[in-house]
Design an enzyme around this catalytic site. Structure first.
Site, short mmCIF file in Angstrom:
data_model
loop_
_atom_site.label_atom_id
_atom_site.label_comp_id
_atom_site.label_asym_id
_atom_site.label_seq_id
_atom_site.Cartn_x
_atom_site.Cartn_y
_atom_site.Cartn_z
CG ASP A 60 -1.72 1.18 1.42
OD1 ASP A 60 -2.15 1.70 0.38
OD2 ASP A 60 -1.92 1.62 2.54
CB THR A 93 -1.74 5.33 -1.71
OG1 THR A 93 -1.75 3.91 -1.74
CG2 THR A 93 -2.82 5.80 -0.80
CB THR A 94 1.07 2.99 -5.67
OG1 THR A 94 0.86 2.21 -4.52
CG2 THR A 94 2.47 2.79 -6.15
CG ASP A 390 -6.14 0.42 0.43
OD1 ASP A 390 -6.15 1.06 1.49
OD2 ASP A 390 -5.16 0.36 -0.32
#
Length: 543
Positions: A60, A93-94, A390
């Site tokens: 994550d 998020t990445t 997530d």
């Protein structure tokens, strides 16, 4: 001779101008390198060991960014956008970090050639605006009227969010669980009403979703085993009282002159405790939960009357039980009436793995639920919990904003094509800059392909051709090692996630581009007057 003007303390570093900007951009590139391989279904995981030796394995982006102790001031902005994406939409998020870093990378040559950073920022903002409008135009609204189709859609979105995680093998199983969990909640969709408990051992498929509340059996005294372990339709008392012998003597000083009086005091303590216990029994409660400890006398007393008790229940579990079963948390036993007691259909204590769990199921107006995750290693369970978080966030967001786009790099390619076409219409430097942003968006499909070990250039060329012909939803297909229509393949993501990612990445890039000077004050003890104590000794001079 002009006297030298000393403006800043000695030891202050300041760097300015173009090379400062370039070095900031390079620092961000390094951060991006750290997370770029975690993107997508074939992404790798990172193992991060903190100072105290705790190892975390994670895929994550936000978790990795938090654990990397980044000290470079400009690179910290990337950490912040990853955190904000995590808080706002939960997934992606990445991608945020990647897009921001890639925009900077594509704009770096312009900085080198001396294009003023204000012009760059202006065109970057314009490009983002165009992209966000385009997402809103392209996003497919879903039909909320039929619950079946909504549910299908939510499961697809959850599955997309889970496909890049460690648990991607079981994504079908987990995405249904997640959707069920979110569907139980009330309109506001509060996150803390979904509890996640981890039990080591067993297989991932043995994870279950309890509609209601489950928590680990608390510490218990003798007599506990004599209490019944299952109830049908029990009344539940939630207390915030200590039921032990000892609470009375801490706060009073008593002077005695003979032994009989001491006996009276002891008796008084006992009678106070028994009075409390009687009150609880008379209220008709069969399950007693308390935030504070319940002593051995009380445990025995309840066991004799076929009642179940648990003391030292964690606060959040008590609150969730209250939400699920009704009732209220009482801090006195004197007015325990039916309105203050909760009920549920069944209460059981079950052995799950090595732990015992108390489960309240079949709550009438339950707006809360609990995941019980099973799995081999502790790190694995923690990673599963993060992945589920997530997915839960994604499902909540999709419920609120009911528009989706195709994932797998499809939407990024489409935006890239659109920006390229738009930029040709603009006279002036902005044409080149918007073109650079368009190129930067291609990083997502490129990285997806790279992580899976495909020939990225080849795949991108195919994608560009498809998009130029007007096939909007073509993206990378990891399974076939080719491209495919990801809308048909059900790789869906909420559009709000993409919009948030783009705006956050743009803001971070603008922020970094608009800095042209860094002044770093010296830490205490470096430079400046000697910090020694006593006889005016300098640093390290012996006594």
């Amino acid at each position: 001779m002009q006297p030298q003007i000393i403006l800043l303390k000695e030891g202050t570093e300041n760097t300015q101008g173009k090379q400062q900007l370039v070095s900031n951009i390079n620092a961000c590139q390094v951060v991006v390198e750290a997370v770029r391989t975690t993107l997508g279904p074939r992404g790798m995981d990172k193992l991060i060991v903190t100072q105290n030796g705790k190892a975390t394995i994670s895929n994550d982006g936000a978790t990795i960014m938090k654990l990397l102790d980044i000290v470079h001031p400009a690179a910290k902005t990337l950490v912040d956008i990853a955190k904000s994406q995590d808080a706002e939409v939960g997934d992606g998020t990445t991608s945020v970090v990647l897009i921001a870093g890639e925009i900077l990378k594509q704009l770096k040559p312009f900085v080198d050639e001396g294009v003023h950073s204000r012009i760059i920022i202006k065109s970057l903002r314009r490009a983002t605006q165009l992209a966000v409008d385009q997402i809103n135009k392209l996003a497919v609204k879903i039909d909320k009227r039929s619950p079946e189709s909504t549910r299908e859609l939510l499961i697809k979105c959850a599955a997309t969010a889970l496909s890049s995680k460690l648990v991607s093998q079981q994504k079908g199983f987990f995405s249904t669980l997640v959707v069920d969990a979110v569907m139980y909640l009330d309109e506001l969709l509060p996150l803390d009403m979904i509890g996640i408990k981890k039990v080591q051992g067993g297989a991932l498929e043995e994870s279950l979703l309890v509609r209601g509340v489950a928590f680990k059996k608390t510490f218990s005294y003798a007599g506990f085993e004599m209490q019944p372990k299952t109830y049908k339709n029990p009344k539940i008392a939630l207390l915030n009282i200590e039921l032990e012998l000892k609470a009375e003597r801490d706060n009073a000083e008593i002077r005695l002159d003979n032994v009989e009086e001491y006996q009276k005091i002891v008796d008084a303590e006992w009678s106070i405790l028994y009075e409390k216990l009687d009150k609880i029994t008379q209220s008709g409660a069969q399950v007693v939960l308390s935030k504070l400890p319940i002593g051995d006398v009380a445990t025995q007393y309840f066991a004799d009357r076929d009642m179940f008790c648990a003391g030292r229940v964690p606060d959040e579990d008590l609150k969730r039980t209250m939400k699920a079963c009704g009732g209220a948390v009482m801090s006195t036993v004197h007015d325990l009436n039916d309105s203050a007691l909760g009920t549920c259909q069944t209460f059981v204590e079950k052995q799950i793995g090595g732990e015992r769990f108390n489960m309240f199921e079949g709550c009438a107006h339950a707006q809360t639920c609990t995941f019980i995750l099973r799995g081999g290693a502790e790190q694995f369970l923690e990673e599963t919990e993060r992945s589920l978080h997530d997915a839960i966030m994604i499902v909540r967001r999709t419920l609120k904003n009911d528009a989706v786009v195709a994932g797998g790099g499809a939407i990024e390619m489409e935006l890239s094509k659109m920006l390229r076409d738009e930029s040709r219409m603009i006279a002036g430097k902005e044409q080149l800059l918007i073109g650079a942003v368009a190129k930067a968006l291609e990083i997502i499909p490129r990285q997806l392909a790279d992580n899976a070990g495909f020939d990225a250039t080849n795949i991108l060329n195919k994608l560009r051709q498809k998009h130029a012909l007007g096939h909007t939803w073509y993206g990378v297909d990891i399974m076939k090692e080719d491209i495919s229509d990801n809308f048909e393949e059900c790789v869906w993501e909420p559009s709000v996630m993409k919009i948030n990612a783009l705006t956050a990445a743009c803001e971070a890039a603008c922020l970094i581009l608009s800095v042209d000077e860094t002044i770093k004050n010296p830490k205490a003890g470096e430079g400046g007057p000697p910090m020694g104590g006593g006889m005016g000794r300098g640093r390290g001079r012996p006594m």
